[in-house]
Design an enzyme around this catalytic site. Structure first.
Site, PDB file in Angstrom:
ATOM      1  CG  HIS A 212      -1.779   1.163   1.373  1.00  0.00           C
ATOM      2  ND1 HIS A 212      -1.420   2.253   2.140  1.00  0.00           N
ATOM      3  CD2 HIS A 212      -2.966   1.471   0.826  1.00  0.00           C
ATOM      4  CE1 HIS A 212      -2.371   3.173   2.075  1.00  0.00           C
ATOM      5  NE2 HIS A 212      -3.325   2.718   1.274  1.00  0.00           N
TER       6      HIS A 212
ATOM      7  CB  CYS B 121      -2.721  -1.511 -15.009  1.00  0.00           C
ATOM      8  SG  CYS B 121      -3.785  -2.752 -14.269  1.00  0.00           S
TER       9      CYS B 121
END
Ligand code: PEP
Ligand code: MG
Length: 533
Positions: A118, A489
Site C-alpha cells: 500500500h 497496469c
C-alpha cells in the site's frame, strides 16, 4: 560513483546525444541517440537525491518511490497531520486509514511491505519519496531503533526513495534542473515506440502530472483511493457498519455523490483520452482502523460506542489471507450495491462532461476475476445501470487478468470483456505464492544474495512463469476476440526490462505511476528499435 556525479553525467549524456542527432548534419541517427540513454538512467535527472554529500547510511530498505525527503520522525498519521514542518512518517506498514498523514508527510518509511505494498503504490502515485520494508527499523512507542541505535520521535531523518537509504540527521537535497534536451529525446521516443503509455492515476491532480509527463490515458484508476480522505472514510465505514439495507443504501448514496465529483474532475483532466476506472478492489477491513490498536484501546477501556462497533466490524471482516479473501469482484457479489453505485456515479459524471462539451472516454474494469460466469454476472449488473442511456453505449467493460486461473480461462473471460488488463502485482504474488506485503522485506534479499532468483519479480517481470501466463492469456483471449485490447497496469508497466518483454508479447499499452512515464516512453522506444534491428 556518487549520485551527484551520476546526475551530472547523465544530464551531459542526454545533452550530447540530442545535440549529435540534431542540426543539419547530425553525426548519429535519432535511434542511436535514443539507445545511448538507458531508460533507468532518467530516474536521477527526474528526481531529487542527496548528491555527493558524505553520509553514513543507517540502514536501507526498498527504494519504493524515488526522490529525497528530510523531516522530523512522526509515528502516526495523526501526528503527521498536526505537524507544521516537514515530517517523515514511520510506520510498520500503511493502510487506507493512514492516508491523511501520508498525504502531508515529506516522505514515508515503512518497516514491512514490498514494492507493491500500500505505502509503495500510493506514494509512487503521488510522486512522494518512500522507502519500504526497512526491516532493521523497529518502532517503539516514542522512538525507533535502527540496528539497535535509538532515535527519538521528533529527531530528523533523511530518506532516499530511489536508493532506499535511511540516514540520521538532515542532508541537503540536490535540485534537479530541467533539461530541455530531455523533452526532445522523449519526443523522439514517441515517434518510434509502438506501445501506448498510460498512467496509474486516481485523482485529477495525479492525472495532471501524468498528462504533463506524456501519458496517453489512464490505464488504472484505483477507485478505492477516492474513499480515503478524512470526510470519506467515515462514510464507507458507515456502509460497512450498516445494520439495515436502508442504512447501507444511505451510505452508498453519500459515497456516490462524492465519487461523482471525483470522476467529473478526473474526466475533465483527461478529456479526450481513455480513462480505465477499476471498480472497488481491496478487502473491506482496509477501511477500518487497525485492529490491534482497537484491541489495545478496548483493553484500556478507551473505546466509545463507535469504537466498539468498529472493533466488532474489524473482527467480523478479519481474514487470515486478506489478499486472497473477500476482495475484488467477490465484493460485488457480496454487496451488489457497491459496483452499481460506482457505475451510476460514473454515468452521471460522463453525462456532466458531455453536456459541458467534453469528450469523456471511459472503460470500466473488474478486478480479480476467476471465471466467465463470475464476470458475466457482474457485467450484467453494470449493463443494467447503463441500459437506456443512448450516449453511453460506448463505455467498454473489461477485466483484469491477475489470477493464474484468469490467464488460463482467458478464452472464456474474453467472451464477456472488451479489453484485458494484466494486474502483474497480484499475478506475481499468486504465481510465486509470495505475499506482496511480506516477502520483499524478509525473504527477497536472502534469495537475491544466494542467487535463488535472478531479480525481484515484483520489480522485474518474471520472464519465465509470469510471462508465460501473460502469453497464454493474450493468445487465448485473442482466439475468442482477435481485436481484444490488452494492457498491463501492474508496477512492471514502469520497469524498462519488463516493458521490453511486454512489447514482445503484443501488449497494446502499459500503465505506470505518473513519475515513471518518461522512463516508460524511452523504454518503449528502445523495445521497438531493438526489435527491428
Ligand atoms: C495488480 O495487481 O497488478 C494491480 C494493478 O492491482 P493492485 O495493485 O491495485 O492490486
Ligand atoms: Mg491487483
Amino acid at each position: 560513483m556518487t549520485s551527484a556525479e551520476t546526475q551530472t553525467e547523465i544530464a551531459a549524456a542526454i545533452i550530447d546525444a540530442v545535440q549529435r542527432a540534431s542540426g543539419p548534419k547530425p553525426s548519429i541517427s535519432k535511434e542511436e541517440a535514443l539507445l545511448q540513454i538507458a531508460p533507468h538512467q532518467l530516474q536521477s535527472v527526474l528526481h531529487e537525491g542527496f548528491g555527493d554529500n558524505n553520509h553514513d547510511v543507517l540502514t536501507s530498505g526498498l527504494g519504493a518511490s524515488p526522490g529525497a525527503a528530510v523531516g522530523r520522525i512522526v509515528l502516526t498519521a495523526d501526528e503527521a497531520m498536526m505537524a507544521t514542518d516537514d515530517v517523515i512518517l514511520v510506520r510498520d506498514e500503511t493502510s487506507p486509514a493512514d492516508v491523511h498523514g501520508m498525504q502531508v508527510a515529506a516522505g514515508i518509511l515503512t518497516t514491512k511491505g514490498g514494492l507493491a505494498s500500500h505505502a509503495a503504490v500510493v506514494a509512487r502515485g503521488w510522486g512522494k519519496p518512500a522507502v519500504c520494508g526497512a526491516e532493521n527499523v523497529q518502532i517503539e512507542t516514542d522512538h525507533i531503533l535502527i540496528n539497535g541505535e535509538r532515535i527519538e520521535a521528533g529527531e530528523t531523518l533523511s530518506i532516499d526513495g530511489g536508493s532506499g537509504e535511511v540516514i540520521r540527521g538532515s542532508l541537503q537535497t540536490t535540485k534537479v534542473d530541467p533539461i530541455p534536451e530531455l523533452a526532445t529525446l522523449l519526443t523522439w521516443a514517441d515517434e518510434f515506440r509502438d506501445l501506448t503509455i498510460r498512467a496509474n492515476a486516481d485523482t485529477a491532480s495525479e492525472a495532471k502530472i501524468a498528462r504533463n509527463n506524456g501519458a496517453e490515458g489512464i490505464g488504472l484508476c484505483r477507485t478505492e483511493h477516492m474513499f480515503l480522505d478524512e470526510q470519506r472514510l467515515p462514510v464507507i465505514r458507515r456502509m460497512i457498519l450498516a445494520e439495515t439495507p436502508e442504512q447501507e443504501a444511505e451510505a452508498l448514496n453519500d459515497l456516490r455523490e462524492s465519487q461523482y465529483n471525483d470522476f467529473v474532475q478526473l474526466l475533465e483532466q483527461m478529456d479526450g483520452l481513455p480513462v480505465t476506472v477499476r471498480l472497488l478492489d481491496p478487502p473491506l477491513h482496509e477501511f477500518l482502523p487497525n485492529i490491534d490498536e482497537l484491541i489495545e484501546g478496548a483493553a484500556r477501556n478507551e473505546l466509545d460506542e463507535q469504537g466498539k462497533a468498529l472493533l466488532a466490524a474489524a473482527q467480523q471482516w478479519r481474514e487470515r489471507n486478506p489478499m486472497i479473501g473477500t476482495r475484488g469482484v467477490r465484493l460485488a457479489w457480496l454487496k451488489p450495491g457497491l459496483y452499481e453505485m460506482q457505475t451510476q456515479a460514473l454515468l452521471d459524471a460522463i453525462k456532466n462532461r458531455i453536456s459541458a462539451g467534453g469528450e469523456p472516454s471511459v472503460e470500466i474494469m473488474i478486478p480479480l476475476t476467476v471465471s466467465g460466469q463470475e464476470l458475466a454476472g457482474i457485467r450484467q449488473q453494470i449493463e443494467t445501470v447503463v441500459e437506456g442511456h443512448e450516449a453511453l453505449t460506448s463505455i467498454k467493460v473489461g477485466t483484469m487478468i491477475e489470477t493464474p486461473r484468469a490467464a488460463l480461462v482467458a478464452d472464456e473471460l474474453a467472451k464477456h470483456s472488451d479489453f484485458f488488463s494484466f494486474g502483474t502485482n497480484d499475478l506475481t504474488q499468486l504465481v510465486f505464492g509470495f505475499s506482496r506485503d511480506d516477502v520483499e522485506s524478509r525473504i527477497m534479499g536472502l534469495y537475491l544474495e544466494h542467487e535463488l532468483l535472478d531479480a525481484n519479480p515484483f520489480e522485474r517481470l518474471d520472464p519465465t512463469a509470469v510471462v508465460e501466463l501473460i502469453r497464454i492469456g493474450i493468445e487465448r483471449g485473442r482466439n475468442t476476440k482477435p481485436d481484444l485490447a490488452v494492457g498491463v497496469c501492474g508496477e512492471h508497466g514502469g520497469d524498462p526490462t519488463s516493458i521490453n518483454l511486454l512489447a514482445a508479447l503484443g501488449v497494446d499499452y502499459v500503465s505506470c505511476s505518473p513519475p515513471r512515464i518518461p522512463i516508460a516512453r524511452l523504454a518503449a522506444a528502445h523495445a521497438t528499435i531493438t526489435a527491428s534491428s
